[in-house]
Design a protein around this motif. Structure first.
Motif, PDB file in Angstrom:
ATOM      1  N   MET A   1       1.064  -1.044   0.168  1.00  0.00           N
ATOM      2  CA  MET A   1      -0.042   0.058  -0.034  1.00  0.00           C
ATOM      3  C   MET A   1       0.768   1.296  -0.119  1.00  0.00           C
ATOM      4  SD  MET A   1      -1.449  -0.001   4.021  1.00  0.00           S
ATOM      5  CE  MET A   1      -0.470  -0.595   5.039  1.00  0.00           C
ATOM      6  N   GLU A   2       0.275   2.179  -0.489  1.00  0.00           N
ATOM      7  CA  GLU A   2       1.161   3.508  -0.894  1.00  0.00           C
ATOM      8  C   GLU A   2       0.384   4.596   0.020  1.00  0.00           C
ATOM      9  OE1 GLU A   2       3.419   6.019  -4.202  1.00  0.00           O
ATOM     10  OE2 GLU A   2       1.277   5.415  -4.936  1.00  0.00           O
ATOM     11  N   ILE A   3       1.094   5.198   0.908  1.00  0.00           N
ATOM     12  CA  ILE A   3       0.532   6.122   1.795  1.00  0.00           C
ATOM     13  C   ILE A   3       1.312   7.345   1.551  1.00  0.00           C
ATOM     14  CG2 ILE A   3      -0.034   6.951   4.204  1.00  0.00           C
ATOM     15  CD1 ILE A   3      -0.388   4.035   4.840  1.00  0.00           C
ATOM     16  N   LEU A  23       4.226   3.271   9.981  1.00  0.00           N
ATOM     17  CA  LEU A  23       3.196   2.869   8.997  1.00  0.00           C
ATOM     18  C   LEU A  23       4.381   1.899   8.121  1.00  0.00           C
ATOM     19  CD1 LEU A  23       2.256   6.521   8.034  1.00  0.00           C
ATOM     20  CD2 LEU A  23       0.787   4.420   8.551  1.00  0.00           C
ATOM     21  N   GLN A  26       4.311  -1.584   9.189  1.00  0.00           N
ATOM     22  CA  GLN A  26       3.105  -2.183   8.595  1.00  0.00           C
ATOM     23  C   GLN A  26       2.883  -2.670   7.397  1.00  0.00           C
ATOM     24  OE1 GLN A  26       0.856  -3.298  10.983  1.00  0.00           O
ATOM     25  NE2 GLN A  26       2.062  -2.139  12.976  1.00  0.00           N
ATOM     26  N   ALA A  28       3.568  -0.502   4.705  1.00  0.00           N
ATOM     27  CA  ALA A  28       3.163   0.852   3.763  1.00  0.00           C
ATOM     28  C   ALA A  28       4.244   1.401   2.937  1.00  0.00           C
ATOM     29  CB  ALA A  28       2.600   1.723   4.634  1.00  0.00           C
ATOM     30  N   GLU A  29       4.362   1.634   1.957  1.00  0.00           N
ATOM     31  CA  GLU A  29       5.282   2.340   1.241  1.00  0.00           C
ATOM     32  C   GLU A  29       5.020   3.915   1.247  1.00  0.00           C
ATOM     33  OE1 GLU A  29       7.105   3.272  -3.332  1.00  0.00           O
ATOM     34  OE2 GLU A  29       5.707   1.454  -2.693  1.00  0.00           O
ATOM     35  N   VAL A  30       5.800   4.634   2.223  1.00  0.00           N
ATOM     36  CA  VAL A  30       5.405   6.075   2.542  1.00  0.00           C
ATOM     37  C   VAL A  30       6.295   7.024   1.744  1.00  0.00           C
ATOM     38  CG1 VAL A  30       5.118   7.500   4.594  1.00  0.00           C
ATOM     39  CG2 VAL A  30       5.023   5.054   4.993  1.00  0.00           C
ATOM     40  N   ASP A  72      -2.672   4.913  -2.366  1.00  0.00           N
ATOM     41  CA  ASP A  72      -3.881   4.275  -1.725  1.00  0.00           C
ATOM     42  C   ASP A  72      -4.606   5.194  -0.452  1.00  0.00           C
ATOM     43  OD1 ASP A  72      -3.886   1.570  -2.828  1.00  0.00           O
ATOM     44  OD2 ASP A  72      -1.655   1.618  -2.098  1.00  0.00           O
ATOM     45  N   ALA A 160      -5.240   4.299   9.298  1.00  0.00           N
ATOM     46  CA  ALA A 160      -4.700   4.470   7.958  1.00  0.00           C
ATOM     47  C   ALA A 160      -4.804   2.678   7.421  1.00  0.00           C
ATOM     48  CB  ALA A 160      -3.134   4.808   8.061  1.00  0.00           C
ATOM     49  N   MET A 161      -4.588   1.735   8.273  1.00  0.00           N
ATOM     50  CA  MET A 161      -4.864   0.429   7.876  1.00  0.00           C
ATOM     51  C   MET A 161      -6.264   0.010   7.377  1.00  0.00           C
ATOM     52  SD  MET A 161      -2.280  -1.322  10.751  1.00  0.00           S
ATOM     53  CE  MET A 161      -2.543  -3.156  10.002  1.00  0.00           C
ATOM     54  N   THR A 164      -6.773   1.493   3.967  1.00  0.00           N
ATOM     55  CA  THR A 164      -6.259   0.879   2.952  1.00  0.00           C
ATOM     56  C   THR A 164      -6.529  -0.597   2.792  1.00  0.00           C
ATOM     57  OG1 THR A 164      -4.386   0.822   4.372  1.00  0.00           O
ATOM     58  CG2 THR A 164      -4.199   2.795   2.953  1.00  0.00           C
TER      59      THR A 164
END
Length: 386
Positions: A1-3, A23, A26, A28-30, A72, A160-161, A164
């Motif tokens: 997931m991209e945040i 993040l 968990q 995520a690609e931040v 996302d 956030a989770m 997404t």
């Protein structure tokens, strides 16, 4: 997931590094956008370290506000009154406001975490309400010392989770009981157990991430209940039974993860003297699962069965007995001599129409497996009705 994490000019920006790191843990690609004021509070190098890529500080020929608007999730943390007002009135005069306006037009989920002085937060209420009506998610701040403060990072990550995820439980209402109970003997003494509530909370969190509307009935616990979960307290087994009686009819799924005392002592109004011998008379407590099944015959009910120092065959038979006697749909059985109450890990056997033996694992991982099984079972039930 991209945040895409947007950091604006509140002093709470100092929390953004920890938020980005969590993040990432968990999965995520931040990618980070920073306002000029945010750069005066924390250095862009800090966010580059936290995310693994240079933050966006200005728009270039790469048209970053368009390039990243289809992520996302757009997470604005902290969100100042300034950036909230700009989105409310469709202003785009910097990289973050331009990104938000573009993302809003594309239907990308946006989550905002307000952080400012209380008076400013009150003044921003109209803009916040306007954006909520348009689908923007706001995480309530902690009100303290005249300020709307940054909430716990775990609270932000949980939201956030959810935003997404595939939200396989969207539209479902899930009730979870968790923790232990306390049965008083006299005004100062009582009988309890070592249940921490960790397993039940992990299940409630996973159900929330999957899109469910989650209600928690918490007994004695050592965990914090996230504000996104509607929660009720119940100290004794009778109080827990009463809460479940009040709530279960409005829920599609009930997961009874609480370690409810089977017996209660006969209560003595006066404090028993420590210098005299005394005996305790025990009487049976109400069976919470039985009450739930009687009130809501259509609910999918998951029971928990804890035994001590038994083999897997005995665990499975104990779970099947609970299914026969209580009419539950699924039982999670475990031997607490392997990992006792309060541990972060568990080894369980899931018993329904089939038996699934699981290895020792983190409770968060076990919660995911349990919720996956609930989703599968609930989906199968709907297919049969259709």
């Amino acid at each position: 997931m991209e945040i895409i994490l947007c950091v604006t000019g509140s002093v709470a920006a100092i929390e953004a590094v920890k938020l980005a790191r969590e993040l990432g843990r968990q999965g995520a690609e931040v990618k980070c956008f920073m306002s000029e004021d945010a750069c005066r509070i924390i250095h862009p190098y800090a966010m580059e370290f936290a995310t693994g890529s240079k933050p966006v500080l200005e728009l270039t020929g790469e048209i970053e506000h368009v390039k990243y608007a289809g992520a996302d999730l757009i997470l604005v943390a902290p969100a100042t009154a300034n950036i909230i007002g700009k989105l409310a009135y469709r202003l785009a005069d910097n990289p973050i406001s331009s990104l938000l306006l573009t993302a809003s037009g594309m239907g990308t989920p946006i989550v905002m975490v307000p952080s400012m002085h209380e008076a400013m937060y009150a003044a921003a209420a109209e803009n916040i309400m306007r954006l909520k009506e348009e689908g923007v998610i706001f995480i309530e701040p902690r009100m303290d010392e005249g300020k709307a403060k940054f909430p716990d990072i775990d609270t932000i990550v949980l939201e956030a989770m959810r935003q997404t995820s595939s939200q396989r439980l969207q539209g479902k209402r899930v009730l979870v009981s968790l923790g232990g109970t306390y049965e008083p003997i006299d005004p100062v003494r009582g009988i309890t157990n070592r249940s921490s509530g960790k397993m039940g909370l992990a299940i409630a969190r996973r159900a929330y991430i999957e899109g469910a509307d989650v209600t928690v009935v918490a007994g004695t616990v050592s965990v914090e209940i996230p504000p996104q979960l509607r929660s009720f307290r119940a100290e004794t087994a009778e109080e827990m039974a009463e809460r479940v009686r009040e709530l279960v009819a409005d829920h599609d799924v009930f997961i009874s993860a609480a370690a409810v005392a089977d017996f209660k002592p006969v209560y003595t109004e006066r404090k028993i003297s420590s210098s005299e011998e005394f005996s305790v008379e025990l009487r049976p407590n109400p069976k919470v699962i039985g009450i739930a099944r009687e009130i809501n015959p259509e609910a999918f009910i998951v029971g928990f069965k804890a035994e001590y120092d038994v083999d897997n065959e005995a665990l499975v038979e104990s779970a099947r007995k609970q299914i026969r006697e209580s009419g539950v749909d699924m039982v999670v059985a475990n031997d607490v001599s392997v990992e006792g109450f309060g541990s972060d890990r568990n080894r369980a056997i899931i018993v329904s129409d089939m038996v699934t033996e699981l290895p020792l694992m983190e409770k968060e991982e076990l919660a995911s497996i349990i919720i996956d099984e609930v989703i599968r079972k609930v989906g199968d039930s709907l297919d049969q009705l259709l």
